[in-house]
Design an enzyme around this catalytic site. Structure first.
Site, PDB file in Angstrom:
ATOM      1  N   LYS A 117       0.818  -1.222   0.000  1.00  0.00           N
ATOM      2  CA  LYS A 117       0.000   0.000   0.000  1.00  0.00           C
ATOM      3  C   LYS A 117       0.847   1.265   0.000  1.00  0.00           C
ATOM      4  CE  LYS A 117      -4.444  -1.449   1.607  1.00  0.00           C
ATOM      5  NZ  LYS A 117      -5.546  -1.243   2.533  1.00  0.00           N
ATOM      6  N   LYS A 163     -10.834  -3.123  -3.567  1.00  0.00           N
ATOM      7  CA  LYS A 163     -11.783  -2.021  -3.753  1.00  0.00           C
ATOM      8  C   LYS A 163     -11.070  -0.702  -4.020  1.00  0.00           C
ATOM      9  CE  LYS A 163     -13.199  -2.624   0.894  1.00  0.00           C
ATOM     10  NZ  LYS A 163     -12.000  -2.591   1.746  1.00  0.00           N
ATOM     11  N   LYS A 207      -4.479  -9.133  -6.252  1.00  0.00           N
ATOM     12  CA  LYS A 207      -5.799  -9.470  -5.717  1.00  0.00           C
ATOM     13  C   LYS A 207      -6.822  -8.406  -6.118  1.00  0.00           C
ATOM     14  CE  LYS A 207      -6.124  -7.311  -1.231  1.00  0.00           C
ATOM     15  NZ  LYS A 207      -6.872  -7.268  -0.028  1.00  0.00           N
TER      16      LYS A 207
END
Ligand code: AQP
Length: 348
Positions: free
Chosen positions: A124, A210, A207
């Site tokens: 991230k 969202k 993966k």
């Protein structure tokens, strides 16, 4: 589970905790990897506590109005998927202060070296780690607190969260060891099903997420039938037909992902799906998958829309859930402070 863990966990009430960040539209990955499992566990007669982890969501920027809407929408997704707010405790994390409080206490137990190994932070924060929030780095200690503040013994999660649950066990074990107590259990990650890791529709090595900037990479739980069909039609695949057995999918991540999604939606094994479609191309398979996905998601998204017409009712459910959650969490935090040697003399 080792014998030692089994003995330790047997001294706690069996209890399930899990959470989802209200950081955007929930995806088919969240549904198959998490929500669907949450409903199954609720119906197995174990105490189930489910949380919209809004304090995790703010580890990256969230527009305040959007965060409120996303939190209510995620709550609607839980309810529409079958979470019963009487059987399960459903609430948003920030309404139960014990999470943040235990989070701090566990920050002082977790080691920097452990945090440095967390792959989610690396993914991230990317190349710009210096600019990431301190909260994003400390996220796993707060997640440990989310679980341990209920002394939860089982945590249903997708495969991507396994590392965080393992860290939670390390933090719990260090706390118990340092203070010579059996205060926290060793929570078990429950990772089940063919869709424990649903991959992006555009890249079989990533993966489905969202927060992926490409909407076409995922199916949102609120997508309509046309959008679902279009996204699946455009999903990246290869030119080969489907093989006779699943071994033939070993080097075909995108094809394997679609087969796994089909299997999970149809309540079949990937081998059964491959046996049914063997020798057929994606021109046949993708429309069948789209019909199946719509048949599962359309009733849920319809119910989500209905629930979203009454946000006050959603807020009421979350408020009541928070009261119930607080009643379990508060004494655990107080006991934790006592164990750590903090004076507690305030009369409440
Ligand atoms: N692609 C996935 N496949 C299977 N399970 C998944 N989960 C998430 N994505 C997949 C599971 O959903 C639960 C909640 O995850 P989360 O939303 O709190 O955080 P996340 O894992 O970081 O999910 P996202 O979609 O990637 O969120 P963003 O983009 O906001 O970071 C977990 O049990 C997770 O395993």
């Amino acid at each position: 589970m080792s014998d030692q863990t089994e003995v330790l966990n047997a001294s706690f009430t069996p209890r399930i905790f899990s959470g989802i960040q209200p950081s955007g539209n929930l995806t088919l990955g969240n549904y198959l990897g998490a929500l669907k499992r949450f409903v199954q566990k609720q119906d197995e007669g174990i105490e189930t506590i489910y949380c919209l982890v809004d304090m995790h969501a703010i580890t990256v920027w969230q527009d305040p109005d959007a965060l409120k809407r996303q939190t209510r929408e995620a709550a609607a997704a839980f309810l529409a998927s079958g979470i019963d707010p009487v059987k399960s405790i459903l609430f948003n994390q920030s309404q139960v202060g014990a999470h943040a409080e235990l989070g701090w206490l566990l920050n002082c137990v977790a080691r920097l070296g452990w945090m440095n190994r967390m792959t989610q932070f690396k993914d991230k924060a990317g190349k710009n780690a210096e600019k990431a929030s301190l909260g994003l780095y400390a996220y796993p200690a707060l997640m440990a607190a989310d679980i341990l503040v209920y002394q939860a013994t089982m945590v249903p999660v997708g495969d991507d969260q396994k590392q965080h649950v393992e860290l939670t066990r390390d933090i719990a074990a260090k706390f118990n060891h340092d203070f010579g107590v059996d205060h926290f259990p060793a929570p078990e990650p429950l990772i089940e099903g063919a869709a424990a890791r649903v991959m992006s529709l555009r890249d079989g090595s990533k993966k489905m997420s969202k927060s992926d900037p490409a909407d076409a990479s995922r199916i949102n739980m609120t997508d309509d039938a046309d959008t679902i069909a279009k996204k699946l039609r455009k999903a990246r695949t290869d030119a080969e037909p489907l093989p006779e057995t699943i071994d033939g999918l070993a080097e075909r991540p995108e094809a394997r992902n679609l087969v796994n999604i089909y299997a999970e939606l149809a309540e079949q094994t990937p081998s059964q799906v491959v046996a049914e479609f063997a020798g057929r191309g994606f021109g046949d398979f993708k429309p069948a998958l789209a019909d199946l996905a719509v048949s599962v998601l359309a009733p849920i998204s319809g119910e989500m829309k209905r629930l979203m017409d009454d946000p006050a009712e959603i807020d009421r459910i979350l408020g009541q859930g928070a009261e119930r959650a607080d009643a379990i969490a508060r004494p655990v935090v107080e006991k934790t402070r006592d164990i750590m040697g903090m004076v507690r003399s305030r009369q409440v």
